[in-house]
Design a protein around this motif. Structure first.
Motif, short mmCIF file in Angstrom:
data_model
loop_
_atom_site.label_atom_id
_atom_site.label_comp_id
_atom_site.label_asym_id
_atom_site.label_seq_id
_atom_site.Cartn_x
_atom_site.Cartn_y
_atom_site.Cartn_z
N THR A 70 -3.42 18.71 9.84
CA THR A 70 -2.00 18.39 9.67
C THR A 70 -1.66 17.08 10.37
OG1 THR A 70 -1.34 20.71 9.47
CG2 THR A 70 0.34 19.15 10.21
N ALA A 71 -1.10 16.16 9.61
CA ALA A 71 -0.80 14.83 10.14
C ALA A 71 -0.13 14.00 9.05
CB ALA A 71 -2.08 14.13 10.61
N VAL A 72 0.39 12.86 9.46
CA VAL A 72 0.77 11.83 8.50
C VAL A 72 -0.46 10.98 8.25
CG1 VAL A 72 2.27 9.88 8.01
CG2 VAL A 72 3.16 11.83 9.30
N TYR A 73 -0.79 10.79 6.99
CA TYR A 73 -1.97 10.04 6.60
C TYR A 73 -1.54 8.66 6.08
CZ TYR A 73 -4.99 14.10 7.15
OH TYR A 73 -5.70 15.15 7.68
N TYR A 74 -2.22 7.65 6.59
CA TYR A 74 -1.92 6.28 6.23
C TYR A 74 -3.14 5.62 5.62
CZ TYR A 74 1.85 6.93 9.66
OH TYR A 74 2.93 7.40 10.36
N CYS A 75 -2.92 4.78 4.62
CA CYS A 75 -4.01 3.91 4.19
C CYS A 75 -3.73 2.51 4.71
CB CYS A 75 -4.22 3.93 2.69
SG CYS A 75 -2.91 3.22 1.69
N SER A 76 -4.80 1.79 4.92
CA SER A 76 -4.68 0.46 5.49
C SER A 76 -5.81 -0.41 4.95
CB SER A 76 -4.76 0.52 7.02
OG SER A 76 -6.00 1.08 7.42
N ARG A 77 -5.67 -1.71 5.09
CA ARG A 77 -6.70 -2.60 4.60
C ARG A 77 -7.22 -3.46 5.73
NH1 ARG A 77 -4.18 -7.94 1.49
NH2 ARG A 77 -3.67 -8.98 3.46
N TRP A 118 -0.54 -1.89 6.45
CA TRP A 118 -0.50 -0.43 6.44
C TRP A 118 0.54 0.07 5.45
CZ3 TRP A 118 -3.43 2.64 9.89
CH2 TRP A 118 -4.15 1.93 10.85
N GLY A 119 0.24 1.22 4.85
CA GLY A 119 1.25 1.90 4.08
C GLY A 119 2.17 2.68 5.00
N LYS A 120 3.14 3.34 4.40
CA LYS A 120 4.13 4.07 5.20
C LYS A 120 3.73 5.51 5.47
CE LYS A 120 7.99 1.11 3.86
NZ LYS A 120 9.34 1.02 3.28
N ILE A 128 -10.88 -0.53 2.88
CA ILE A 128 -9.68 0.30 2.92
C ILE A 128 -9.98 1.56 3.73
CG2 ILE A 128 -8.02 1.64 1.59
CD1 ILE A 128 -7.73 -1.33 1.09
N GLY A 129 -9.09 1.81 4.66
CA GLY A 129 -9.28 2.97 5.52
C GLY A 129 -8.14 3.96 5.41
N TRP A 130 -8.48 5.19 5.70
CA TRP A 130 -7.47 6.24 5.85
C TRP A 130 -7.43 6.64 7.33
CZ3 TRP A 130 -3.99 8.00 2.40
CH2 TRP A 130 -4.22 7.77 1.03
N PHE A 131 -6.25 6.62 7.88
CA PHE A 131 -6.02 7.04 9.25
C PHE A 131 -5.00 8.17 9.22
CE2 PHE A 131 -8.01 3.65 11.85
CZ PHE A 131 -8.37 2.78 10.83
N ARG A 132 -4.92 8.90 10.31
CA ARG A 132 -3.91 9.94 10.40
C ARG A 132 -3.37 10.01 11.81
NH1 ARG A 132 -7.79 15.30 9.63
NH2 ARG A 132 -8.85 15.18 11.67
N LEU A 186 0.88 -1.16 0.00
CA LEU A 186 0.00 0.00 0.00
C LEU A 186 0.92 1.21 0.00
CD1 LEU A 186 -2.64 -1.03 2.70
CD2 LEU A 186 -3.04 -0.82 0.25
N VAL A 187 0.79 2.04 -1.00
CA VAL A 187 1.68 3.18 -1.14
C VAL A 187 0.85 4.45 -1.26
CG1 VAL A 187 3.52 4.25 -2.45
CG2 VAL A 187 3.43 1.76 -2.26
N GLU A 188 1.04 5.34 -0.29
CA GLU A 188 0.31 6.60 -0.28
C GLU A 188 1.09 7.67 -1.04
OE1 GLU A 188 -0.16 4.71 3.90
OE2 GLU A 188 1.44 5.06 2.42
#
Length: 125
Positions: free
Chosen positions: A90-97, A115-117, A34-38, A4-6
């Motif tokens: 403002t945050a680092v956003y991650y995608c995950s499955r 999780w992506g990086k 698929i989710g987006w987290f931050r 998973l690459v954001e």
């Protein structure tokens, strides 16, 4: 290889927009939620948006009416359109499955199995 690459993060002024992308490979995107987290500096990770295998979409209250999640299973891509951005976004956003929509609806990150990086979003005031 499962990946998973954001992408799409960057610096934007308050009120601006960004579109994040999550490129999935190594598995059938249509079989997973698929989710987006931050995660902001010094804060816990939080769920932002999630899309289930049936296309159902979930948003945390703070981003409703501003963010939109979408998926293109044919292209193995998931997107997060972010409008009316605020400094608190403002945050680092991650995608995950997740293998089940159950983990999507409540942003149950313990159920996300990959999780992506992450990609950094910075919103200036």
């Amino acid at each position: 290889q499962l990946q998973l690459v954001e992408s799409g993060g960057g610096l934007v002024q308050s009120g601006g927009s960004l579109r994040l992308a999550c490129a999935a490979s190594g598995f059938r995107l249509e079989d997973y939620a698929i989710g987006w987290f931050r995660q902001a500096a010094g804060k816990e990770r939080e769920g932002v948006a999630c899309t289930g295998t049936d296309g159902t979409k979930y948003y945390t209250d703070s981003v409703k009416d501003r963010f939109a999640i979408s998926r293109d299973n044919a292209k193995n891509m998931v997107y997060l359109q972010m409008n009316s951005l605020k400094p608190e976004d403002t945050a680092v956003y991650y995608c995950s499955r997740a293998p089940s929509n159950y983990y999507c609806s409540g942003f149950r990150d313990y159920g996300m199995d990959y999780w992506g990086k992450g990609t950094l979003v910075t919103v200036s005031s």
